[in-house]
Design an enzyme around this catalytic site. Structure first.
Site, short mmCIF file in Angstrom:
data_model
loop_
_atom_site.label_atom_id
_atom_site.label_comp_id
_atom_site.label_asym_id
_atom_site.label_seq_id
_atom_site.Cartn_x
_atom_site.Cartn_y
_atom_site.Cartn_z
N HIS A 20 -3.40 -0.11 -0.41
CA HIS A 20 -2.89 1.05 0.80
C HIS A 20 -2.74 0.53 1.95
CE1 HIS A 20 -2.90 4.99 2.60
NE2 HIS A 20 -3.07 4.14 3.71
N GLU A 21 -3.67 -0.39 2.63
CA GLU A 21 -3.38 -1.08 3.54
C GLU A 21 -2.29 -2.12 3.51
OE1 GLU A 21 -4.48 0.25 6.37
OE2 GLU A 21 -5.90 1.65 5.38
#
Length: 428
Positions: A20-21
């Site tokens: 996600h990051e």
């Protein structure tokens, strides 16, 4: 075995958060924005290394992660109030100055707020998008390689009596079930019910309901040979302890009852069915999020009273971990290793769908708050250009700092509430 499920879940969450990051990190760096840090976890740093101006590392508490994008907030526009009546900086101005601290001399063009609105959307939507992709990949693996658990028309068990296991055919209060009185056997595969062909359990249930309480021919396959047996369903209203029999709906009360249960098999499905399954899970999760405030209230009432907790209520990380542990620790001999792995992957897929939708809630500090700011900024600029007016500039998201702090406190409160409820009033 319980710990194994919990560890698999933690690893899955860490990987999902890390990806996600990366969904934020990669486009930000591609657009020339300064990204100072990328960390998995919180707390003390266990390991870090700086590469191309970004410090990558792992922290001790592996429950989350973050990426530091420099210059998220634009400076105050001329005329904006930056001091309170006491002469102190406003919360918004404090946030602006903190955002600008990572922008060094000569790095002004690397600030996030300078990006066009469309690029801001790409950077902020990139994180949630990766969770959607992870969910699709996991669903594809399970559905197309491992198979989905499917109720078949092969008989897995036959209930001997309407109530309990001891009865007689002449006992009006606890008769033998129609299946027990017939020539049906465990392992028979039902091909047609009352002349209606059936290919799955749903079709068989519908055929039984349509056939009523009359004697019907049932076509089966036994040991590879076709056979026909006769069976007469009874009125389901005889099941006095069954909730369906006590319904006010007469159609439900008088549903035909046979007394058979299906076997469960893993069946691979076409890739074309993956999007539909993903859509169904997404809609179901969205429904849960819409009802989240009511759910949280009911959970808090149950936690601080003698009231039972709704088994369908929202659960926190402890509840999810317990689910994962129970999957691997199940003592069911028919629950194979493949079944356990598939269910763990489906659990991770549902978690990623939850992360996708939750992060799209249009409130800061969630990604959705920044996405909303970019949409507003882009819309204002298009409208100003269309009307021949000056560029209104970047949307001042710093003005939402107070709201962002409130949302952050509420998120912490929600986390604590669900953890406490999962420990002291588990939903299952």
């Amino acid at each position: 075995m319980y710990i194994l499920g919990v560890l698999v879940l933690i690893c899955g969450i860490v990987i999902s958060v890390g990806i996600h990051e990366v969904g934020h990190l990669y486009p930000a760096k591609r657009f020339g924005v300064k990204v100072s840090r990328y960390f998995i976890g919180f707390g003390p740093t266990l390991f870090s290394r700086t590469i191309n101006g970004t410090e990558y590392g792992i922290k001790a508490i592996l429950l989350g992660g973050y990426v530091s994008i420099a210059g998220m907030l634009p400076p105050a526009k001329p005329g904006t109030r930056i001091y309170t009546h006491k002469g102190q900086l406003t919360l918004a101005e404090e946030a602006r100055q903190a955002s600008a601290e990572e922008i060094g001399p000569g790095e002004e063009d690397q600030a996030f707020w300078r990006l066009p609105a469309r690029k801001k959307l790409v950077v902020m939507f990139g994180g949630p998008l990766t969770n959607a992709v992870i969910a699709l990949v996991l669903l594809t693996i399970v559905m197309s390689t491992m198979g989905m658990s499917t109720l078949t028309t092969t008989i897995g068990s036959i209930q001997p009596c309407v109530h309990g296991s001891e009865c007689s055919a002449h006992d009006p209060h606890n008769p033998a079930t129609p299946a027990a009185l017939s020539q049906l056997q465990v392992g028979d595969t039902i091909q047609a019910w009352g002349g209606v062909p059936v290919e799955n359990w749903d079709e068989l249930s519908a055929a039984i309901a349509a056939g009523g309480m009359q004697e019907l021919p049932v076509s089966i396959i036994r040991d590879g040979k076709p056979m026909t047996v006769q069976i007469t369903p009874i009125d389901r209203a005889l099941l006095g302890t069954d909730s369906a029999s006590q319904s006010d709906d007469s159609a439900t009360q008088h549903r035909p009852y046979v007394g058979i249960s299906p076997t469960v098999e893993r069946q691979r499905v076409s890739l074309t069915r993956v999007p539909a399954q993903a859509a169904d899970m997404t809609l179901a999760t969205a429904g849960i999020l819409v009802k989240l405030p009511v759910n949280l209230w009911n959970t808090s009432v149950a936690l601080f009273s003698d009231q039972e907790r709704d088994p369908n209520s929202a659960i926190g990380i402890v509840g999810v971990a317990d689910l994962a542990g129970n999957i691997t620790a199940s003592g069911n001999a028919q629950y194979s290793g493949m079944d356990r792995l598939a269910d763990l992957l489906m659990l991770l897929a549902s978690l990623n769908i939850s992360l996708f939708l939750f992060n799209l809630i249009p409130l800061l500090p969630l990604d959705g708050g920044h996405i909303l700011g970019a949409v507003i900024e882009g819309s204002r600029r298009h409208i100003a250009r269309w009307r021949g007016r000056p560029d209104p500039g970047a949307f001042d998201t710093a003005r939402l700092t107070s709201l962002s702090n409130i949302v952050f406190i509420l998120l912490i409160g929600m986390t604590i509430l669900l953890v406490a409820a999962d420990i002291f009033k588990p939903a299952f």
